[in-house]
Design an enzyme around this catalytic site. Sequence first.
Site, PDB file in Angstrom:
ATOM      1  N   CYS A  40       0.815  -1.213   0.000  1.00  0.00           N
ATOM      2  CA  CYS A  40       0.000   0.000   0.000  1.00  0.00           C
ATOM      3  C   CYS A  40       0.845   1.257   0.000  1.00  0.00           C
ATOM      4  O   CYS A  40       0.355   2.334  -0.353  1.00  0.00           O
ATOM      5  CB  CYS A  40      -0.942   0.009   1.199  1.00  0.00           C
ATOM      6  SG  CYS A  40      -0.111   0.012   2.798  1.00  0.00           S
ATOM      7  N   ASN A  41       2.129   1.162   0.402  1.00  0.00           N
ATOM      8  CA  ASN A  41       2.938   2.385   0.411  1.00  0.00           C
ATOM      9  C   ASN A  41       4.322   2.224  -0.221  1.00  0.00           C
ATOM     10  O   ASN A  41       5.234   2.989   0.069  1.00  0.00           O
ATOM     11  CB  ASN A  41       3.084   2.936   1.840  1.00  0.00           C
ATOM     12  CG  ASN A  41       3.574   1.893   2.817  1.00  0.00           C
ATOM     13  OD1 ASN A  41       4.308   0.982   2.459  1.00  0.00           O
ATOM     14  ND2 ASN A  41       3.162   2.015   4.065  1.00  0.00           N
ATOM     15  N   ARG A  42       4.454   1.223  -1.101  1.00  0.00           N
ATOM     16  CA  ARG A  42       5.705   1.097  -1.852  1.00  0.00           C
ATOM     17  C   ARG A  42       5.493   0.271  -3.117  1.00  0.00           C
ATOM     18  O   ARG A  42       4.631  -0.621  -3.166  1.00  0.00           O
ATOM     19  CB  ARG A  42       6.829   0.493  -1.004  1.00  0.00           C
ATOM     20  CG  ARG A  42       6.745  -0.989  -0.755  1.00  0.00           C
ATOM     21  CD  ARG A  42       7.972  -1.495   0.019  1.00  0.00           C
ATOM     22  NE  ARG A  42       8.052  -0.869   1.329  1.00  0.00           N
ATOM     23  CZ  ARG A  42       9.016  -0.018   1.697  1.00  0.00           C
ATOM     24  NH1 ARG A  42       9.985   0.283   0.857  1.00  0.00           N
ATOM     25  NH2 ARG A  42       9.029   0.514   2.899  1.00  0.00           N
ATOM     26  N   ALA A  67     -11.930  -7.451   3.166  1.00  0.00           N
ATOM     27  CA  ALA A  67     -11.700  -8.716   3.877  1.00  0.00           C
ATOM     28  C   ALA A  67     -10.312  -9.275   3.584  1.00  0.00           C
ATOM     29  O   ALA A  67     -10.091 -10.479   3.682  1.00  0.00           O
ATOM     30  CB  ALA A  67     -12.769  -9.738   3.495  1.00  0.00           C
TER      31      ALA A  67
END
Length: 435
Positions: free
Chosen positions: A50-52, A190
């Site tokens: 999510c961040n790389r 989920a």
Amino acid sequence: MTILVVGLSHRTAPLSVLEQAALTGDGVDRLLTDVAAAETIGEAVLLATCNRLEIYADVEKFHTSVAGITQALTQHTGLALEALTPHLYVHYDERAVQHLFRVACGLDSMVVGEAQILGQIKGALALAQKLGTAGRVLNELVQQALRVGKRAHTETEIDKAGQSLVTVGLEAAEEAIGPITGKTALIVGAGSVSALAAATLRRAGVGRIVIANRTYERGARVAASVGGEAIPFDRTGEALADADLLVSCTGAAGLVIDTDQVAAAMRQRPGRPLFVLDLALPHDVDQAVADLEEVTLVNLERISERVADDRRLPSVEQVQRIVAEEVAEFAGWQRSVRVAPTVVALRARAAEVVASELDRLAGRLPELDERQRDEVAQTVRRVVDKLLHTPTVRVKEMARRPDGVSYADVLRELFDLDPQAVEAVTAPETEEGVS
């Protein structure tokens, strides 16, 4: 063999850029396949979280490979070259290895010490193996990175240096809406992060947990694991009106919760605040909901600000020492791999000499029967093997030293080995020759 990493992360790019660069599903597969197909790239592994977004590669030509990977990133993310390149970092060889090991230990995470990255790295390797883009070098590199990460969590208190994204978010929730014990939480999604959120909320004493997911069955499994309840995705707005907390992390390409939806829910509950924790990238929740009365929004950027000081803790220094040790260990392995073709070429040369001399002996002593010729051949081969055993073992041991590759050069000079013959040795032959 040059290990290269090209990527961008929360450290180098704003969330708006990371949001545009985020890839899911087939997008990850296509980018990895295209990168690995480049002429100068032998192996490739893609780490997308999510961040790389990082590509690790074993390359033949540095500059050509960097340019090719950058071009592939622009094509697959849709970001223009001038928008992407200011945020890219490039590391190679020891620095690339060090970077991956730091990532595996959680030193480069938004929340220092988080262990979820290990599962993501393992998944990245599994995908590369499935697509056939990871070979001997990157398999060894990533497997060692996983070992380094486990060692960091076992030998230090890096786990305490930072908390999970969910835990940090819940701290912010209690600041906004008070104790969450007995409250109702709605979790949208989920996946692994959503499951972690559900478990963390249950441990924190949340009274009711509702899971909304596009695939109902998957949401039901997560709900069952925490004693919660699952609802169809189209009932999200209805559930939002009853929730005190909303946690969303779906990995969807667009918004999942818009401002109108939240505003409608708030009109049904006047005077009752709502805390929204958006852990998705791209964002699941319209960031404009922060402007609504009684609504508090915390996203990854806000969490990053809350945990920035964790990198000064003593356990971080301990992990940094572990990383330095393991980088040196991997460098030794790389040098041993580079010397292996010379060892194989030496043994091949010895085999040629033995075969030649046995042919000459057969011409000089035609009276020898087959049993006698076999006995002579075995004796000669045993003598050669014993003579070569010590120098080949020693050169492989010495190759792990910082100046170790030079020993291979000496071996080539002493035995007059053809450099082209050494370069022609394939990876499977190398494995066989040095075992």
